[in-house]
Write a protein that holds these residues in place. Structure first.
Motif, PDB file in Angstrom:
ATOM      1  N   ASP A  46      -5.180   7.181 -13.359  1.00 28.25           N
ATOM      2  CA  ASP A  46      -4.181   7.430 -14.239  1.00 28.25           C
ATOM      3  C   ASP A  46      -3.656   8.831 -14.126  1.00 28.25           C
ATOM      4  O   ASP A  46      -4.325   9.596 -13.347  1.00 28.25           O
ATOM      5  CB  ASP A  46      -4.323   7.267 -15.579  1.00 28.25           C
ATOM      6  N   GLN A  98      -5.726  11.612 -12.285  1.00 27.81           N
ATOM      7  CA  GLN A  98      -5.407  12.415 -11.002  1.00 27.81           C
ATOM      8  C   GLN A  98      -5.522  13.911 -11.050  1.00 27.81           C
ATOM      9  O   GLN A  98      -5.822  14.728 -10.135  1.00 27.81           O
ATOM     10  CB  GLN A  98      -4.017  11.698 -10.866  1.00 27.81           C
ATOM     11  N   ASN A 130       2.856   6.012  -7.421  1.00 27.22           N
ATOM     12  CA  ASN A 130       1.925   6.197  -8.597  1.00 27.22           C
ATOM     13  C   ASN A 130       1.331   7.552  -8.285  1.00 27.22           C
ATOM     14  O   ASN A 130       0.741   7.761  -9.540  1.00 27.22           O
ATOM     15  CB  ASN A 130       1.001   4.890  -8.859  1.00 27.22           C
ATOM     16  N   GLN A 147     -12.695   5.778  -3.020  1.00 27.23           N
ATOM     17  CA  GLN A 147     -13.117   4.294  -3.330  1.00 27.23           C
ATOM     18  C   GLN A 147     -14.194   4.357  -4.753  1.00 27.23           C
ATOM     19  O   GLN A 147     -14.080   3.618  -5.793  1.00 27.23           O
ATOM     20  CB  GLN A 147     -13.710   3.415  -2.366  1.00 27.23           C
ATOM     21  N   GLN A 166     -12.320   3.107 -13.047  1.00 31.35           N
ATOM     22  CA  GLN A 166     -12.071   1.429 -13.793  1.00 31.35           C
ATOM     23  C   GLN A 166     -13.300   0.932 -14.622  1.00 31.35           C
ATOM     24  O   GLN A 166     -13.022   0.223 -15.531  1.00 31.35           O
ATOM     25  CB  GLN A 166     -12.106   0.413 -12.450  1.00 31.35           C
ATOM     26  N   LYS A 226     -12.167   5.595  -7.845  1.00 39.17           N
ATOM     27  CA  LYS A 226     -11.360   4.522  -8.230  1.00 39.17           C
ATOM     28  C   LYS A 226     -12.253   3.529  -9.100  1.00 39.17           C
ATOM     29  O   LYS A 226     -12.086   3.153 -10.283  1.00 39.17           O
ATOM     30  CB  LYS A 226     -10.723   3.660  -7.095  1.00 39.17           C
ATOM     31  N   LYS A 227     -13.538   3.279  -8.590  1.00 36.58           N
ATOM     32  CA  LYS A 227     -14.473   2.264  -9.090  1.00 36.58           C
ATOM     33  C   LYS A 227     -14.850   2.943 -10.551  1.00 36.58           C
ATOM     34  O   LYS A 227     -14.930   2.279 -11.737  1.00 36.58           O
ATOM     35  CB  LYS A 227     -15.614   1.929  -8.338  1.00 36.58           C
ATOM     36  N   GLU A 261      -6.129   4.742  -2.814  1.00 33.54           N
ATOM     37  CA  GLU A 261      -7.417   4.458  -3.636  1.00 33.54           C
ATOM     38  C   GLU A 261      -7.001   5.228  -4.783  1.00 33.54           C
ATOM     39  O   GLU A 261      -7.233   4.787  -5.902  1.00 33.54           O
ATOM     40  CB  GLU A 261      -8.511   4.765  -3.082  1.00 33.54           C
ATOM     41  N   ARG A 303       0.795  -1.217   0.026  1.00 38.62           N
ATOM     42  CA  ARG A 303       0.058   0.102  -0.023  1.00 38.62           C
ATOM     43  C   ARG A 303       1.030   1.307  -0.047  1.00 38.62           C
ATOM     44  O   ARG A 303       0.497   2.222  -0.596  1.00 38.62           O
ATOM     45  CB  ARG A 303      -0.826  -0.117   1.153  1.00 38.62           C
ATOM     46  N   SER A 336      -4.355   6.217  -5.950  1.00 38.81           N
ATOM     47  CA  SER A 336      -3.007   6.014  -6.707  1.00 38.81           C
ATOM     48  C   SER A 336      -3.611   5.076  -8.038  1.00 38.81           C
ATOM     49  O   SER A 336      -2.596   4.898  -8.879  1.00 38.81           O
ATOM     50  CB  SER A 336      -2.161   5.175  -5.920  1.00 38.81           C
ATOM     51  N   TYR A 337      -4.810   4.519  -8.015  1.00 37.26           N
ATOM     52  CA  TYR A 337      -5.286   3.715  -8.979  1.00 37.26           C
ATOM     53  C   TYR A 337      -5.776   4.454 -10.261  1.00 37.26           C
ATOM     54  O   TYR A 337      -5.844   4.266 -11.456  1.00 37.26           O
ATOM     55  CB  TYR A 337      -6.440   2.455  -8.729  1.00 37.26           C
ATOM     56  N   ARG A 358       2.065   1.633  -3.477  1.00 39.93           N
ATOM     57  CA  ARG A 358       1.184   2.346  -4.432  1.00 39.93           C
ATOM     58  C   ARG A 358       1.440   3.801  -4.303  1.00 39.93           C
ATOM     59  O   ARG A 358       0.928   4.309  -5.376  1.00 39.93           O
ATOM     60  CB  ARG A 358      -0.302   2.052  -3.859  1.00 39.93           C
TER      61      ARG A 358
END
Length: 308
Positions: free
Chosen positions: A212, A216, A186, A236, A243, A239-240, A207, A180, A209-210, A183
């Motif tokens: 791009d 960000q 990133n 969260q 994705q 992030k979802k 979260e 973590r 960090s996921y 992470r």
């Protein structure tokens, strides 16, 4: 034969029984006085050397007593020496006006140097999340490199001990926590700075960090415009959404603009509104400090009027 013609050199017991390798090792470990101009920082050194109060105390100590603990460095192919341990001492000595420093010179390969550099700095009391993140990443890669060269059975990392397990074991963290922290590497620099400054909490930052880089930066703009720090649930959700391919600035602004239970009484002034009253060079922190000072002046004025 006359005594003067004999050319016999008697060696001591230490010389007789020591090997050439041990003599070379002993020579390498001797403390040398090296010009400060020949010392260079470790490549991609993850630990910040700040001119803060702690550094000022170190400078005062160096001025009074000198550098008591020698630095550790290794020769550079292009000349000079690369500091492995002692970056803060080197900087303090430079500020104190010293010309030379005590240094132990060791010939070390890249991976061994990384491990020593990271481990010697992780012993410090106050370490920023960004420093820990990049340090863990560098150590993990160095251990993996050592393992690859010895079929994962190198005694340096423990028989068949996974590299991330070794990092966790040495740091007292769990393997999951190590990953973590890594992470965080990133994150774009602006967001990572906010983690160091405690403007964004650790768990939401992981979260984020996921996302791009472009996402960000959209999030960063939305965060500044709403003047809200992300909660874990908000991060969260973002992030979802990313994705699933539904992330955009407008989406981030909508999520970050939501009222939180602990912020129902919070007054929000949009960034664009505040910018009209401040020079373009002002940072959000400078604007906040100025607003607080003005409010304090207003409060004192109100109190004086009430006392009349």
């Amino acid at each position: 034969m006359p005594k003067g013609s004999l050319n016999v050199s008697l060696k001591g017991a230490d010389d007789i029984f020591s090997t050439e390798e041990s003599r070379q090792e002993q020579q390498r470990e001797q403390v040398q006085q090296i010009s400060i101009g020949e010392l260079f920082p470790f490549k991609n050194h993850p630990f910040k050397v700040l001119d803060d109060e702690s550094m000022q105390r170190t400078v005062e100590s160096v001025e009074q007593y000198g550098v008591l603990s020698p630095l550790i460095a290794r020769p550079r192919p292009e000349g000079g020496y690369e500091i492995i341990s002692g970056h803060r001492r080197q900087h303090a000595a430079e500020l104190a006006g010293l010309e030379t420093l005590p240094v132990i010179v060791r010939n070390m390969d890249d991976d061994a140097a990384v491990l020593l550099m990271v481990d010697s700095n992780l012993q410090r009391e106050n370490i920023l999340p960004s420093e820990r993140a990049f340090a863990y990443k560098m150590k993990l890669e160095a251990l993996k490199n050592q393992g690859a060269r010895s079929d994962l059975t190198s005694s340096q990392i423990g028989t068949k001990l996974r590299a991330d397990e070794k990092v966790a074991q040495d740091s007292g963290e769990s393997r999951n926590q190590i990953q973590r922290f890594i992470r965080l590497t990133n994150l774009v620099p602006e967001l990572l700075d906010m983690v160091d400054e405690k403007k964004i909490a650790f768990n939401p930052a992981v979260e984020l960090s996921y996302l791009d880089e472009a996402q960000q930066r959209d999030f960063l703009e939305a965060m500044n415009d709403t003047q809200n720090a992300p909660s874990l649930s908000q991060a969260q959700r973002l992030k979802k959404l990313a994705q699933e391919g539904h992330f955009s600035y407008d989406v981030a602004f909508a999520v970050m603009g939501e009222e939180k239970k602990d912020e129902l009484d919070k007054v929000v002034i949009k960034n664009d509104t505040l910018r009209k009253y401040f020079p373009r060079s002002y940072t959000p922190k400078q604007m906040e400090d100025t607003i607080i000072k003005l409010l304090e002046q207003w409060q004192r004025k109100q109190q004086r009027q009430n006392e009349r």
